[in-house]
Design a protein around this motif. Structure first.
Motif, PDB file in Angstrom:
ATOM      1  N   SER A 226       0.824  -1.218   0.000  1.00 10.54           N
ATOM      2  CA  SER A 226       0.000   0.000   0.000  1.00 10.54           C
ATOM      3  C   SER A 226       0.851   1.258   0.000  1.00 10.54           C
ATOM      4  O   SER A 226       0.418   2.312  -0.484  1.00 10.54           O
ATOM      5  CB  SER A 226      -0.942   0.007   1.207  1.00 10.54           C
ATOM      6  OG  SER A 226      -0.215   0.000   2.423  1.00 10.54           O
ATOM      7  N   GLU A 227       2.084   1.171   0.496  1.00  8.55           N
ATOM      8  CA  GLU A 227       2.970   2.340   0.503  1.00  8.55           C
ATOM      9  C   GLU A 227       3.309   2.801  -0.916  1.00  8.55           C
ATOM     10  O   GLU A 227       3.581   3.988  -1.139  1.00  8.55           O
ATOM     11  CB  GLU A 227       4.249   2.047   1.300  1.00  8.55           C
ATOM     12  CG  GLU A 227       5.097   0.904   0.769  1.00  8.55           C
ATOM     13  CD  GLU A 227       4.766  -0.431   1.394  1.00  8.55           C
ATOM     14  OE1 GLU A 227       5.713  -1.222   1.615  1.00  8.55           O
ATOM     15  OE2 GLU A 227       3.569  -0.707   1.641  1.00  8.55           O
ATOM     16  N   GLU A 230       0.303   4.944  -1.889  1.00  9.39           N
ATOM     17  CA  GLU A 230       0.351   6.217  -1.157  1.00  9.39           C
ATOM     18  C   GLU A 230       1.382   7.159  -1.780  1.00  9.39           C
ATOM     19  O   GLU A 230       1.121   8.352  -1.981  1.00  9.39           O
ATOM     20  CB  GLU A 230       0.693   5.959   0.306  1.00  9.39           C
ATOM     21  CG  GLU A 230      -0.387   5.225   1.085  1.00  9.39           C
ATOM     22  CD  GLU A 230       0.056   4.844   2.488  1.00  9.39           C
ATOM     23  OE1 GLU A 230       1.086   5.398   2.950  1.00  9.39           O
ATOM     24  OE2 GLU A 230      -0.595   3.997   3.120  1.00  9.39           O
ATOM     25  N   GLU A 234       0.883  10.866  -3.622  1.00 11.76           N
ATOM     26  CA  GLU A 234       1.631  12.042  -3.159  1.00 11.76           C
ATOM     27  C   GLU A 234       2.504  12.633  -4.266  1.00 11.76           C
ATOM     28  O   GLU A 234       2.791  13.835  -4.273  1.00 11.76           O
ATOM     29  CB  GLU A 234       2.484  11.664  -1.946  1.00 11.76           C
ATOM     30  CG  GLU A 234       1.650  11.347  -0.700  1.00 11.76           C
ATOM     31  CD  GLU A 234       2.486  10.764   0.429  1.00 11.76           C
ATOM     32  OE1 GLU A 234       3.601  10.281   0.141  1.00 11.76           O
ATOM     33  OE2 GLU A 234       2.022  10.787   1.584  1.00 11.76           O
ATOM     34  N   GLU A 258      -9.237   0.348   6.318  1.00 12.84           N
ATOM     35  CA  GLU A 258      -8.647   1.583   6.852  1.00 12.84           C
ATOM     36  C   GLU A 258      -7.547   2.118   5.933  1.00 12.84           C
ATOM     37  O   GLU A 258      -7.336   3.335   5.834  1.00 12.84           O
ATOM     38  CB  GLU A 258      -8.112   1.372   8.277  1.00 12.84           C
ATOM     39  CG  GLU A 258      -6.987   0.354   8.423  1.00 12.84           C
ATOM     40  CD  GLU A 258      -7.482  -1.062   8.650  1.00 12.84           C
ATOM     41  OE1 GLU A 258      -6.672  -1.892   9.096  1.00 12.84           O
ATOM     42  OE2 GLU A 258      -8.683  -1.318   8.391  1.00 12.84           O
ATOM     43  N   LYS A 259      -6.848   1.221   5.226  1.00 13.43           N
ATOM     44  CA  LYS A 259      -5.814   1.674   4.297  1.00 13.43           C
ATOM     45  C   LYS A 259      -6.439   2.206   3.009  1.00 13.43           C
ATOM     46  O   LYS A 259      -5.906   3.143   2.398  1.00 13.43           O
ATOM     47  CB  LYS A 259      -4.829   0.538   4.005  1.00 13.43           C
ATOM     48  CG  LYS A 259      -3.956   0.185   5.203  1.00 13.43           C
ATOM     49  CD  LYS A 259      -2.834  -0.783   4.838  1.00 13.43           C
ATOM     50  CE  LYS A 259      -1.935  -1.033   6.045  1.00 13.43           C
ATOM     51  NZ  LYS A 259      -0.801  -1.938   5.708  1.00 13.43           N
ATOM     52  N   ALA A 261      -9.278   3.741   2.978  1.00 11.98           N
ATOM     53  CA  ALA A 261      -9.752   5.068   3.405  1.00 11.98           C
ATOM     54  C   ALA A 261      -8.607   6.075   3.401  1.00 11.98           C
ATOM     55  O   ALA A 261      -8.788   7.243   3.016  1.00 11.98           O
ATOM     56  CB  ALA A 261     -10.380   4.966   4.790  1.00 11.98           C
ATOM     57  N   LYS A 262      -7.426   5.629   3.813  1.00  4.97           N
ATOM     58  CA  LYS A 262      -6.262   6.523   3.828  1.00  4.97           C
ATOM     59  C   LYS A 262      -5.906   6.957   2.409  1.00  4.97           C
ATOM     60  O   LYS A 262      -5.595   8.131   2.168  1.00  4.97           O
ATOM     61  CB  LYS A 262      -5.070   5.827   4.485  1.00  4.97           C
ATOM     62  CG  LYS A 262      -3.824   6.704   4.584  1.00  4.97           C
ATOM     63  CD  LYS A 262      -2.683   5.971   5.285  1.00  4.97           C
ATOM     64  CE  LYS A 262      -1.451   6.869   5.374  1.00  4.97           C
ATOM     65  NZ  LYS A 262      -0.313   6.175   6.047  1.00  4.97           N
ATOM     66  N   LEU A 263      -5.967   6.034   1.462  1.00  2.00           N
ATOM     67  CA  LEU A 263      -5.676   6.373   0.070  1.00  2.00           C
ATOM     68  C   LEU A 263      -6.684   7.388  -0.460  1.00  2.00           C
ATOM     69  O   LEU A 263      -6.308   8.351  -1.141  1.00  2.00           O
ATOM     70  CB  LEU A 263      -5.712   5.114  -0.797  1.00  2.00           C
ATOM     71  CG  LEU A 263      -4.602   4.077  -0.584  1.00  2.00           C
ATOM     72  CD1 LEU A 263      -4.866   2.844  -1.437  1.00  2.00           C
ATOM     73  CD2 LEU A 263      -3.235   4.658  -0.914  1.00  2.00           C
ATOM     74  N   LYS A 265      -8.406   9.509   1.229  1.00  3.61           N
ATOM     75  CA  LYS A 265      -8.162  10.799   1.894  1.00  3.61           C
ATOM     76  C   LYS A 265      -6.986  11.517   1.243  1.00  3.61           C
ATOM     77  O   LYS A 265      -7.026  12.741   1.032  1.00  3.61           O
ATOM     78  CB  LYS A 265      -7.910  10.574   3.384  1.00  3.61           C
ATOM     79  CG  LYS A 265      -7.751  11.865   4.167  1.00  3.61           C
ATOM     80  CD  LYS A 265      -7.597  11.583   5.657  1.00  3.61           C
ATOM     81  CE  LYS A 265      -7.440  12.883   6.445  1.00  3.61           C
ATOM     82  NZ  LYS A 265      -7.276  12.634   7.900  1.00  3.61           N
ATOM     83  N   LEU A 266      -5.922  10.765   0.919  1.00  2.00           N
ATOM     84  CA  LEU A 266      -4.762  11.358   0.257  1.00  2.00           C
ATOM     85  C   LEU A 266      -5.142  11.915  -1.115  1.00  2.00           C
ATOM     86  O   LEU A 266      -4.671  12.976  -1.522  1.00  2.00           O
ATOM     87  CB  LEU A 266      -3.652  10.321   0.093  1.00  2.00           C
ATOM     88  CG  LEU A 266      -2.801   9.985   1.317  1.00  2.00           C
ATOM     89  CD1 LEU A 266      -1.889   8.802   1.015  1.00  2.00           C
ATOM     90  CD2 LEU A 266      -1.972  11.198   1.742  1.00  2.00           C
TER      91      LEU A 266
END
Length: 395
Positions: A226-227, A230, A234, A258-259, A261-263, A265-266
């Motif tokens: 997932s990094e 991300e 970015e 949750e990951k 969702a993080k993506l 949000k980014l």
């Protein structure tokens, strides 16, 4: 038609399932095939309709331990049920051949069901051939005790090893140090790839992509990597200054919510970044993309080879000692087929620079470098092997 049982247990990702299902599709043209799977359901993933699918109670790994998700039964109950079901199905089908995917070179956590299965076959149907199906790179160098177990299991139970690689790229002897001790015949089948359709509706697949660079990003099943996604999101702000683009991201069905969702949000409200979970048309997207950014698992690498897309790969392992993706990446990069970024060097600026550089590079003609007909070669060879015809040389 002769009958083949094909056992595939995916324990963490979905790469083993994708490769196995492609082999099974080819086998079904020559045999009556029974495909045994035992992992969690993957919404949208289609199994061959002409194949009888036998679904074992689901079992997979979380943090190195078996889990059964929201099943009403415990792990030990599920293990017992699976073992009994395998033997019952074996008695019902009476196969001419059993194929075990990756076993005995891995999947030793499944000895509880696989040893009873092969022992039962040997006792009740000694003429049934038992075959191992193995990818190009095993992943980690076997410890002496583990290597001994692999040799013992191969020599006691198995008649044939199908090694799904082009010998010009990777030989079995490169993957397993004690290869000389294996008594079974070893066949290099060529790489197992999905067939290229060659008729893609690019405008429908890529929204608002007119005049823009199309960037495809994927991380297989999603349990790792997932990094990479991300970092790509970015890097988009940096890329936008020099390279108008759209990004299509597929997270994989196993990326935790949750990951995901993080993506999202980014990405925020940037419409040129589109995030989806899974697609059965990944090869189509890769065929129409200007550049692919991914890990370097077997199936994604095969898609890169079969489409010839520009590619940046980040070799990541489930564990620090898992060198599967690294070994594959190093060979591909040496041949000029991919560009790579080490996980520890992953940053938005570095990735943006890599993308810009790769877009400027002329695509090499990779399509003729390797034998990409591994699934069909497997089926043809097994037809001859099981009919006791003279062996077909695919080495």
């Amino acid at each position: 038609m002769k009958k083949i049982m094909f056992y595939c247990q995916y324990l963490s990702g979905m790469g083993h399932l994708v490769r196995s299902s492609q082999i099974v599709r080819s086998l079904a043209n020559y045999f009556q095939v029974y495909f045994i799977t035992g992992g969690p359901e993957i919404p949208g993933f289609e199994l061959p309709p002409q194949v009888e699918v036998i679904k074992l109670p689901a079992l997979w790994l979380e943090a190195g331990k078996f889990t059964v998700g929201d099943s009403l039964f415990g792990v030990e109950e599920v293990k017992a049920a699976r073992k009994n079901l395998l033997i019952a199905e074996c008695d019902r089908i009476q196969p001419d051949c059993l194929i075990t995917e990756f076993f005995p070179f891995g999947r030793h956590k499944l000895l509880f069901e696989l040893i009873p299965l092969v022992e039962h076959l040997k006792a009740t149907s000694p003429n049934t051939k038992i075959v191992s199906s193995l990818r190009d790179v095993i992943g980690k160098e076997s410890e002496p005790e583990e290597a001994e177990t692999i040799c013992n299991l191969m020599n006691e139970y198995f008649d044939l090893l199908l090694f799904h690689a082009d010998a010009k790229f990777q030989k079995f002897s490169d993957s397993f140090a004690r290869y000389r001790e294996i008594k079974a015949e070893v066949i290099h089948t060529g790489f197992v790839t999905q067939p290229a359709i060659g008729n893609f509706a690019s405008a429908n697949m890529w929204d608002d992509a007119s005049g823009k660079i199309k960037i495809l990003a994927s991380i297989g099943g999603g349990r790792i990597g997932s990094e990479v996604l991300e970092t790509l999101i970015e890097s988009s702000a940096i890329l936008s200054q020099k390279l108008p683009h759209v990004i299509k991201i597929f997270t994989g069905p196993f990326l935790p919510v949750e990951k995901v969702a993080k993506l999202r949000k980014l990405a925020g409200d940037r419409s040129h970044i589109q995030i989806e979970t899974y697609t059965s048309q990944l090869l189509d997207y890769m065929n129409t993309a200007d550049i692919s950014i991914s890990l370097s698992g077997y199936n994604t690498t095969m898609n890169i080879l079969s489409t010839g897309v520009r590619a940046i790969v980040v070799p990541i392992g489930h564990e620090c000692q898992d060198k599967e993706q690294l070994h594959r990446t190093q060979k591909l990069e040496k041949l000029g087929i991919v560009s790579s970024i080490c996980p520890e060097d992953l940053s938005p600026l570095h990735l943006a620079e890599k993308v810009i550089n790769c877009i400027q590079i002329k695509i090499l003609n990779n399509l003729q470098k390797f034998d990409l007909q591994g699934s069909e070669n497997t089926a043809i060879f097994l037809q001859k092997f099981l009919s006791k015809a003279p062996a077909l040389s695919i080495v």
